[in-house]
Design an enzyme around this catalytic site. Structure first.
Site, PDB file in Angstrom:
ATOM      1  CG  ASP A   1      -1.733  -1.092   1.290  1.00  0.00           C
ATOM      2  OD1 ASP A   1      -2.986  -0.897   1.159  1.00  0.00           O
ATOM      3  OD2 ASP A   1      -1.173  -2.493   1.586  1.00  0.00           O
TER       4      ASP A   1
ATOM      5  CB  THR B   1      -5.387  -4.099   1.992  1.00  0.00           C
ATOM      6  OG1 THR B   1      -5.336  -3.021   1.374  1.00  0.00           O
ATOM      7  CG2 THR B   1      -4.013  -4.513   2.465  1.00  0.00           C
TER       8      THR B   1
HETATM    9  N1  LIG Z   1     -17.099  -0.963   7.224  1.00  0.00           N
HETATM   10  C1  LIG Z   1     -16.870  -0.629   5.923  1.00  0.00           C
HETATM   11  N2  LIG Z   1     -18.157  -0.780   5.115  1.00  0.00           N
HETATM   12  C2  LIG Z   1     -18.014  -0.626   3.907  1.00  0.00           C
HETATM   13  N3  LIG Z   1     -16.699  -0.421   3.099  1.00  0.00           N
HETATM   14  C3  LIG Z   1     -15.691  -0.633   3.974  1.00  0.00           C
HETATM   15  C4  LIG Z   1     -15.498  -0.714   5.271  1.00  0.00           C
HETATM   16  N4  LIG Z   1     -14.350  -0.886   5.821  1.00  0.00           N
HETATM   17  C5  LIG Z   1     -13.534  -0.714   4.756  1.00  0.00           C
HETATM   18  N5  LIG Z   1     -14.469  -0.715   3.667  1.00  0.00           N
HETATM   19  C6  LIG Z   1     -14.005  -0.257   2.123  1.00  0.00           C
HETATM   20  O1  LIG Z   1     -14.053  -1.193   1.343  1.00  0.00           O
HETATM   21  C7  LIG Z   1     -13.006  -1.424   0.419  1.00  0.00           C
HETATM   22  C8  LIG Z   1     -12.676  -2.964   0.155  1.00  0.00           C
HETATM   23  O2  LIG Z   1     -14.062  -3.168  -0.644  1.00  0.00           O
HETATM   24  P1  LIG Z   1     -14.434  -4.574  -1.207  1.00  0.00           P
HETATM   25  O3  LIG Z   1     -15.626  -4.510  -1.929  1.00  0.00           O
HETATM   26  O4  LIG Z   1     -13.151  -5.115  -1.572  1.00  0.00           O
HETATM   27  O5  LIG Z   1     -14.624  -5.312   0.218  1.00  0.00           O
HETATM   28  S1  LIG Z   1     -14.384  -6.700   0.520  1.00  0.00           S
HETATM   29  O6  LIG Z   1     -12.855  -6.944   1.062  1.00  0.00           O
HETATM   30  O7  LIG Z   1     -14.660  -7.774  -0.781  1.00  0.00           O
HETATM   31  O8  LIG Z   1     -15.227  -7.131   1.492  1.00  0.00           O
HETATM   32  C9  LIG Z   1     -11.986  -1.108   1.396  1.00  0.00           C
HETATM   33  O9  LIG Z   1     -10.776  -0.575   0.578  1.00  0.00           O
HETATM   34  P2  LIG Z   1      -9.152  -0.943   1.027  1.00  0.00           P
HETATM   35  O10 LIG Z   1      -8.738  -0.326   2.185  1.00  0.00           O
HETATM   36  O11 LIG Z   1      -8.629  -0.079  -0.079  1.00  0.00           O
HETATM   37  O12 LIG Z   1      -8.818  -2.467   0.906  1.00  0.00           O
HETATM   38  C10 LIG Z   1     -12.272   0.051   2.339  1.00  0.00           C
HETATM   39  O13 LIG Z   1     -11.940   1.259   1.829  1.00  0.00           O
HETATM   40 MG   LIG Z   2      -6.494   0.704  -0.331  1.00  0.00          MG
HETATM   41 MG   LIG Z   3      -7.268  -0.044   3.370  1.00  0.00          MG
END
Ligand SMILES: Nc1ncnc2c1ncn2[C@@H]1O[C@H](COP(=O)(O)OS(=O)(=O)O)[C@@H](OP(=O)(O)O)[C@H]1O
Ligand SMILES: [Mg+2]
Ligand SMILES: [Mg+2]
Ligand SMILES: [Mg+2]
Length: 382
Positions: free
Chosen positions: A54, A151
């Site tokens: 990241d 991530t």
């Molecule tokens: N609580 C909550 N609710 C909704 N969304 C959140 C939440 N927490 C995090 N995030 C954001 O979700 C990003 C990842 O989304 P995804 O669609 O990949 O989710 S998942 O891993 O498939 O469940 C993730 O992006 P990255 O941090 O870049 O991985 C977050 O920005």
């Molecule tokens: Mg990210």
């Molecule tokens: Mg993140």
């Protein structure tokens, strides 16, 4: 690909090269994390994970954008900051980031870009990361970067994306999405996740898994493109290697495939289950990490992407920018649950978002889903 004189042609050309480099960086870090079965993974204040990749991608993208768009006083809105990385206990992590960034930048000539004249020092790298502290907004030009989206998927050896968007005066004009683990066949996209849930430490091994891609689109062209990722000693070459993307023509819900986040904490799976049942969507959900869900819609591998975060969660612009423009230019439609376009002009968050996000391969299917949201909402427990 845009001709050099076209509006945003220079920015798109640079962004695509940069995202290819970032994907290669991520692949190397992912291999080393999975094989070490530990490594440099930290939790942020909200308990979400952050890794060498990241920070390294953010530093690399920031350095390259600033270097090659000199004079534009580059504004970058991005996910990571340097707080955790600057702590004394993070010294070995920081040194791994410095090495990773310098190794990646040394490869720049392979992508048609110049590498730094001297190896970058720690302070330059911290500066490159922290420079990405723009808050965007309704005026001016802003890059929007999610260095590693998904991530969690990245750590599981599963799907993740490098996402770079570009805003001008609050409007999304460019999107570039690198998907290093995007498999060649749709069935494998779903299988990949399940496979890695059972065996979380097994990295995808065959060529078919490793074949990633970079997708990109420029607003108003009606075209979105995909290139295979550069591997080994292959030299970056384009536009020859790009193929046009087309969202699926399916508009019958009973034939559609929908995708959604993997984690229940990130989207209400129960609500979407009721919703898709109510319009006769039969296929089971494709649960995929990251903006690869937008990539799947743009490429015609799925027809619907629905995300309903818990109430109170504010969606960040970097989690959607690149994916939205690519889906829209490939023929798809992306709105909030009220059917309104997403508003990228109001800072870090998609302010004013009505409940959730609905991305579809075309307008007919989209109308049906939005209608179903209205019908299901009152009976839901959101
Ligand atoms: N609580 C909550 N609710 C909704 N969304 C959140 C939440 N927490 C995090 N995030 C954001 O979700 C990003 C990842 O989304 P995804 O669609 O990949 O989710 S998942 O891993 O498939 O469940 C993730 O992006 P990255 O941090 O870049 O991985 C977050 O920005
Ligand atoms: Mg990210
Ligand atoms: Mg993140
Ligand atoms: Mg993200």
């Amino acid at each position: 690909m845009a001709e050099k004189n076209d509006k945003y042609g220079k920015e798109l050309d640079l962004a695509v090269r940069i995202v290819h480099m970032a994907c290669s960086l991520c692949q190397k870090v992912q291999q080393s994390l999975v094989s070490a079965a530990s490594g440099h993974v930290l939790a942020k204040d909200d308990d979400s994970p952050v890794t060498i990749a990241d920070w390294s991608v953010q530093a690399t993208v920031s350095w390259l954008l600033s270097e090659f768009l000199e004079g534009w006083s580059v504004s970058i809105v991005a996910e990571e900051d340097v707080q955790t990385l600057s702590k004394p206990e993070a010294a070995s992590l920081l040194s791994a980031v410095v090495n990773t960034v310098n190794e990646c930048l040394a490869e720049a000539p392979k992508y048609g870009l110049q590498c730094p004249k001297k190896v970058l020092g720690t302070s330059q790298i911290l500066e490159a990361i922290s420079r990405c502290n723009s808050t965007g907004g309704p005026t001016g030009r802003h890059w929007v970067l999610d260095p590693v989206d998904g991530t969690l998927g990245f750590l599981r050896g599963d799907q993740y994306a490098v996402a770079l968007g570009f805003l001008e005066d609050g409007k999304l004009v460019l999107g570039v999405l690198g998907c290093p683990n995007y498999p060649m066949r749709k069935e494998l996209l779903n299988y990949n996740h399940q496979c890695n849930q059972i065996k979380p430490t097994s990295p995808p091994s065959s060529d078919i898994w490793q074949k990633g891609c970079v997708m990109y689109a420029r607003r108003g062209t009606g075209q979105a493109w995909m290139q295979p990722l550069i591997h080994g000693d292959t030299k970056f070459e384009w536009p020859n290697s790009a193929t046009l993307l087309q969202a699926s023509p399916v508009d019958d819900p009973s034939l559609a495939t929908f995708c959604e986040p993997v984690e229940k904490a990130n989207s209400n799976h129960l609500f979407t289950e009721g919703l898709v049942n109510s319009i006769g969507l039969k296929n089971r959900p494709m649960r995929v990490h990251s903006m690869v869900k937008y990539a799947a819609i743009a490429r015609g591998d799925a027809e619907v992407y629905i995300k309903f975060a818990r109430s109170g969660y504010k969606e960040k612009i970097w989690d959607h920018a690149a994916g939205v423009v690519i889906v829209e230019e490939a023929g798809g439609v992306v709105t909030d649950a009220g059917g309104r376009p997403l508003d990228f002009s109001r800072g870090l968050y998609l302010e004013g978002l009505d409940r959730g996000i609905v991305a579809c391969s075309g307008p007919i299917l989209h109308d049906k889903i939005i209608g179903a949201v209205y019908a299901s909402w009152d009976s839901s427990n959101l």
